[in-house]
Design an enzyme around this catalytic site. Structure first.
Site, PDB file in Angstrom:
ATOM      1  CD  GLN A   1      -2.434  -1.083   2.802  1.00 37.59           C
ATOM      2  OE1 GLN A   1      -3.399  -0.355   3.035  1.00 37.59           O
ATOM      3  NE2 GLN A   1      -1.898  -1.855   3.723  1.00 37.59           N
TER       4      GLN A   1
ATOM      5  CB  VAL B   1       2.976   6.153  -2.116  1.00 33.53           C
ATOM      6  CG1 VAL B   1       1.538   5.653  -2.281  1.00 33.53           C
ATOM      7  CG2 VAL B   1       3.069   7.109  -0.932  1.00 33.53           C
ATOM      8  CG  ASP B   2       7.858   3.964   1.305  1.00 31.19           C
ATOM      9  OD1 ASP B   2       7.530   3.756   2.485  1.00 31.19           O
ATOM     10  OD2 ASP B   2       8.135   3.032   0.523  1.00 31.19           O
TER      11      ASP B   2
ATOM     12  CG  HIS C   1      -2.688   2.688  -2.005  1.00 28.11           C
ATOM     13  ND1 HIS C   1      -2.608   2.495  -0.642  1.00 28.11           N
ATOM     14  CD2 HIS C   1      -3.804   2.044  -2.415  1.00 28.11           C
ATOM     15  CE1 HIS C   1      -3.665   1.799  -0.240  1.00 28.11           C
ATOM     16  NE2 HIS C   1      -4.397   1.499  -1.300  1.00 28.11           N
TER      17      HIS C   1
ATOM     18  CD  GLU D   1      -1.472   0.243  16.556  1.00 32.06           C
ATOM     19  OE1 GLU D   1      -1.329   0.830  17.631  1.00 32.06           O
ATOM     20  OE2 GLU D   1      -1.697   0.832  15.479  1.00 32.06           O
TER      21      GLU D   1
ATOM     22  CB  ALA E   1       7.714  -5.309  10.247  1.00 34.54           C
TER      23      ALA E   1
HETATM   24  C1  BV8 Z   1     -11.840   2.988  -3.325  1.00 33.77           C
HETATM   25  C2  BV8 Z   1      -2.135   6.915  -1.125  1.00 33.77           C
HETATM   26  C3  BV8 Z   1     -13.603   2.624  -4.845  1.00 33.77           C
HETATM   27  C4  BV8 Z   1      -2.151   8.371  -0.889  1.00 33.77           C
HETATM   28  C5  BV8 Z   1      -3.808   5.907   0.334  1.00 33.77           C
HETATM   29  C6  BV8 Z   1     -16.457   6.596   1.628  1.00 33.77           C
HETATM   30  C7  BV8 Z   1     -16.272   7.214   0.399  1.00 33.77           C
HETATM   31  C8  BV8 Z   1     -15.323   6.767  -0.512  1.00 33.77           C
HETATM   32  C9  BV8 Z   1     -14.551   5.684  -0.196  1.00 33.77           C
HETATM   33  C10 BV8 Z   1     -14.749   5.085   1.030  1.00 33.77           C
HETATM   34  C11 BV8 Z   1     -15.673   5.504   1.944  1.00 33.77           C
HETATM   35  N1  BV8 Z   1     -15.597   4.708   3.048  1.00 33.77           N
HETATM   36  C12 BV8 Z   1     -14.643   3.786   2.871  1.00 33.77           C
HETATM   37  C13 BV8 Z   1     -14.144   3.990   1.643  1.00 33.77           C
HETATM   38  C14 BV8 Z   1     -13.122   3.249   1.021  1.00 33.77           C
HETATM   39  C15 BV8 Z   1     -11.805   3.988   1.293  1.00 33.77           C
HETATM   40  C16 BV8 Z   1     -11.320   3.561   2.657  1.00 33.77           C
HETATM   41  O1  BV8 Z   1     -10.915   2.427   2.821  1.00 33.77           O
HETATM   42  N2  BV8 Z   1     -11.366   4.487   3.668  1.00 33.77           N
HETATM   43  C17 BV8 Z   1     -10.900   4.119   4.983  1.00 33.77           C
HETATM   44  C18 BV8 Z   1     -10.279   5.350   5.669  1.00 33.77           C
HETATM   45  C19 BV8 Z   1     -12.089   3.563   5.776  1.00 33.77           C
HETATM   46  N3  BV8 Z   1     -10.916   3.518   0.261  1.00 33.77           N
HETATM   47  C20 BV8 Z   1     -10.782   4.224  -0.880  1.00 33.77           C
HETATM   48  O2  BV8 Z   1     -11.278   5.308  -1.076  1.00 33.77           O
HETATM   49  C21 BV8 Z   1      -9.955   3.512  -1.934  1.00 33.77           C
HETATM   50  N4  BV8 Z   1     -10.652   3.584  -3.176  1.00 33.77           N
HETATM   51  O3  BV8 Z   1     -12.437   2.444  -2.429  1.00 33.77           O
HETATM   52  O4  BV8 Z   1     -12.297   3.095  -4.633  1.00 33.77           O
HETATM   53  C22 BV8 Z   1     -14.487   3.799  -4.624  1.00 33.77           C
HETATM   54  C23 BV8 Z   1     -14.430   4.824  -5.539  1.00 33.77           C
HETATM   55  C24 BV8 Z   1     -15.288   5.904  -5.364  1.00 33.77           C
HETATM   56  C25 BV8 Z   1     -16.166   5.958  -4.248  1.00 33.77           C
HETATM   57  C26 BV8 Z   1     -16.172   4.903  -3.310  1.00 33.77           C
HETATM   58  C27 BV8 Z   1     -15.325   3.833  -3.492  1.00 33.77           C
HETATM   59  C28 BV8 Z   1      -8.613   4.198  -2.091  1.00 33.77           C
HETATM   60  C29 BV8 Z   1      -7.782   3.923  -0.852  1.00 33.77           C
HETATM   61  C30 BV8 Z   1      -6.358   4.440  -1.092  1.00 33.77           C
HETATM   62  C31 BV8 Z   1      -6.146   5.728  -0.359  1.00 33.77           C
HETATM   63  N5  BV8 Z   1      -4.751   6.132  -0.526  1.00 33.77           N
HETATM   64  N6  BV8 Z   1      -2.537   6.265   0.107  1.00 33.77           N
HETATM   65  C32 BV8 Z   1      -0.991   8.768  -0.012  1.00 33.77           C
HETATM   66  O5  BV8 Z   1      -0.234   7.907   0.472  1.00 33.77           O
HETATM   67  O6  BV8 Z   1      -0.866   9.984   0.185  1.00 33.77           O
HETATM   68  S1  BV8 Z   1      -4.202   5.062   1.751  1.00 33.77           S
HETATM   69  C33 BV8 Z   1      -3.013   5.305   2.928  1.00 33.77           C
HETATM   70  O7  BV8 Z   1      -3.459   4.498   4.032  1.00 33.77           O
HETATM   71  C34 BV8 Z   1      -1.649   4.752   2.565  1.00 33.77           C
HETATM   72  O8  BV8 Z   1      -1.552   4.190   1.281  1.00 33.77           O
HETATM   73  C35 BV8 Z   1      -1.463   3.639   3.565  1.00 33.77           C
HETATM   74  O9  BV8 Z   1      -0.743   2.615   3.068  1.00 33.77           O
HETATM   75  C36 BV8 Z   1      -2.864   3.248   3.798  1.00 33.77           C
HETATM   76  C37 BV8 Z   1      -3.108   2.357   4.953  1.00 33.77           C
HETATM   77  O10 BV8 Z   1      -2.382   2.874   6.039  1.00 33.77           O
HETATM   78  P1  BV8 Z   1      -1.271   1.879   6.637  1.00 33.77           P
HETATM   79  O11 BV8 Z   1      -0.279   1.568   5.570  1.00 33.77           O
HETATM   80  O12 BV8 Z   1      -1.946   0.731   7.265  1.00 33.77           O
HETATM   81  O13 BV8 Z   1      -0.558   2.815   7.674  1.00 33.77           O
HETATM   82  P2  BV8 Z   1      -1.082   3.171   9.136  1.00 33.77           P
HETATM   83  O14 BV8 Z   1      -0.256   4.314   9.641  1.00 33.77           O
HETATM   84  O15 BV8 Z   1      -2.579   3.282   9.135  1.00 33.77           O
HETATM   85  O16 BV8 Z   1      -0.745   1.866   9.992  1.00 33.77           O
HETATM   86  C38 BV8 Z   1       0.612   1.492  10.185  1.00 33.77           C
HETATM   87  C39 BV8 Z   1       0.583   0.282  11.085  1.00 33.77           C
HETATM   88  O17 BV8 Z   1       1.930  -0.163  11.249  1.00 33.77           O
HETATM   89  C40 BV8 Z   1       0.059   0.599  12.474  1.00 33.77           C
HETATM   90  O18 BV8 Z   1      -0.865  -0.424  12.845  1.00 33.77           O
HETATM   91  C41 BV8 Z   1       1.301   0.558  13.370  1.00 33.77           C
HETATM   92  O19 BV8 Z   1       1.013   0.019  14.647  1.00 33.77           O
HETATM   93  C42 BV8 Z   1       2.175  -0.399  12.621  1.00 33.77           C
HETATM   94  N7  BV8 Z   1       3.610  -0.201  12.804  1.00 33.77           N
HETATM   95  C43 BV8 Z   1       4.283   0.960  13.022  1.00 33.77           C
HETATM   96  N8  BV8 Z   1       5.608   0.701  13.086  1.00 33.77           N
HETATM   97  C44 BV8 Z   1       5.760  -0.637  12.911  1.00 33.77           C
HETATM   98  C45 BV8 Z   1       4.489  -1.214  12.735  1.00 33.77           C
HETATM   99  N9  BV8 Z   1       4.299  -2.530  12.531  1.00 33.77           N
HETATM  100  C46 BV8 Z   1       5.398  -3.318  12.500  1.00 33.77           C
HETATM  101  N10 BV8 Z   1       6.652  -2.836  12.664  1.00 33.77           N
HETATM  102  C47 BV8 Z   1       6.874  -1.520  12.867  1.00 33.77           C
HETATM  103  N11 BV8 Z   1       8.140  -1.075  13.021  1.00 33.77           N
END
Ligand code: BV8
Length: 248
Positions: free
Chosen positions: A101, A103-104, A119, A219, A235
């Site tokens: 997921q 983009v880096d 993404h 977590e 990780a």
């Molecule tokens: C889609 C690119 C169909 C940009 C990203 C209402 C309206 C419209 C859509 C939706 C809606 N409700 C839900 C949706 C769907 C929506 C969605 O899922 N929303 C979420 C918030 C509920 N999805 C979309 O919109 C997708 N498209 O559905 O298209 C559509 C079309 C039209 C209308 C409806 C539907 C598009 C999703 C893509 C969004 N773009 N990124 C950018 O980067 O700027 S998402 C963004 O979040 C990043 O890509 C990232 O990868 C992604 C997920 O985050 P994580 O990678 O999980 O990162 P996070 O910080 O959250 O978590 C890190 C974890 O690592 C933590 O748990 C932490 O504890 C852990 N961690 C930390 N350090 C460590 C570790 N673990 C291990 N070791 C470590 N050292």
């Protein structure tokens, strides 16, 4: 965690096909800010507020300020042990697929083969108005960018980051490749909060298709109760341990 680690390692050892889905957590050790964890993103904004076409239409310079801040941070980061282990697994066998997921582009810089980038890339741009003469995306690694917002090289209009924003559809070819990869012996979800769809759905698909599923994350997440084995820890450390036990 001990026996879970051994169980996962032996499953990986015996697996013919392995798929790993990664999120921002695999880049945290490299210094790349995650989206939702501590030390997360920028000022008072949540990613869902800035990573949208609506936000960009409203204020392209603000959104580009955020992306420039991230590009600047990422430019000084290097792949960590997690990226290196996954890259070596992908080089060892083409039936080990890494789906990210992120983009880096740190998986790319680590030499990962067959990477599926769901993404897009923060190092690529596309034409905001999708002009006919521009390719889908082009690479631009300038830090800082020559101007904000940067111009489309092909129509001199505004360029946008070539990433998938919330509310935008992923490239169907990438979704198909990721879905194809859920037909595997072991599916590993690493460093993701498992709340963004459709990326968060693939672990469910893999389980339904009979894969042994595991999570490595700092977590618990919504995936923790779905997978066969949930290992909570960093990780870069856990993948390093697994690789050491595999004799890598
Ligand atoms: C889609 C690119 C169909 C940009 C990203 C209402 C309206 C419209 C859509 C939706 C809606 N409700 C839900 C949706 C769907 C929506 C969605 O899922 N929303 C979420 C918030 C509920 N999805 C979309 O919109 C997708 N498209 O559905 O298209 C559509 C079309 C039209 C209308 C409806 C539907 C598009 C999703 C893509 C969004 N773009 N990124 C950018 O980067 O700027 S998402 C963004 O979040 C990043 O890509 C990232 O990868 C992604 C997920 O985050 P994580 O990678 O999980 O990162 P996070 O910080 O959250 O978590 C890190 C974890 O690592 C933590 O748990 C932490 O504890 C852990 N961690 C930390 N350090 C460590 C570790 N673990 C291990 N070791 C470590 N050292």
């Amino acid at each position: 965690m001990h026996d879970a680690l051994h169980q996962l390692t032996s499953r990986i050892r015996d697996a013919r096909r392995i798929t790993v889905m990664t999120g921002a957590g695999v880049s945290a050790a490299s210094g790349v800010p995650t989206f939702r964890g501590p030390g997360g993103l920028w000022r008072q904004y949540r990613p869902e507020e800035l990573a949208t076409a609506q936000a960009f239409a409203r204020d392209p310079s603000l959104v580009w300020e955020w992306y420039e801040w991230r590009r600047e941070r990422i430019a000084s980061c290097t792949p960590n042990r997690a990226h290196e282990v996954l890259a070596s697994w992908s080089q060892r066998s083409s039936s080990c697929r890494i789906v990210t997921q992120n983009v880096d582009d740190l998986h790319v810089r680590a030499g990962t083969r067959g990477l599926v980038r769901l993404h897009g890339s923060i190092w690529e741009l596309s034409c905001w108005r999708r002009c006919a003469s521009a390719p889908r995306t082009w690479r631009d690694e300038h830090v800082p960018l020559p101007e904000r917002p940067p111009r489309c090289r092909f129509c001199d209009g505004v360029a946008r980051p070539a990433v998938v924003w919330f509310g935008e559809s992923l490239d169907p070819a990438d979704v198909a490749a990721a879905h194809d990869a859920t037909s595997c012996d072991v599916f590993l979800t690493v460093g993701t909060s498992a709340i963004v769809y459709p990326a968060a759905a693939f672990v469910h698909d893999a389980k339904q298709r009979g894969a042994f599923t595991a999570e490595i994350n700092l977590e618990p997440t919504p995936a923790s109760s779905v997978v066969d084995v949930a290992i909570h820890g960093p990780a870069e450390e856990i993948l390093g341990n697994i690789e050491a036990m595999l004799g890598g």
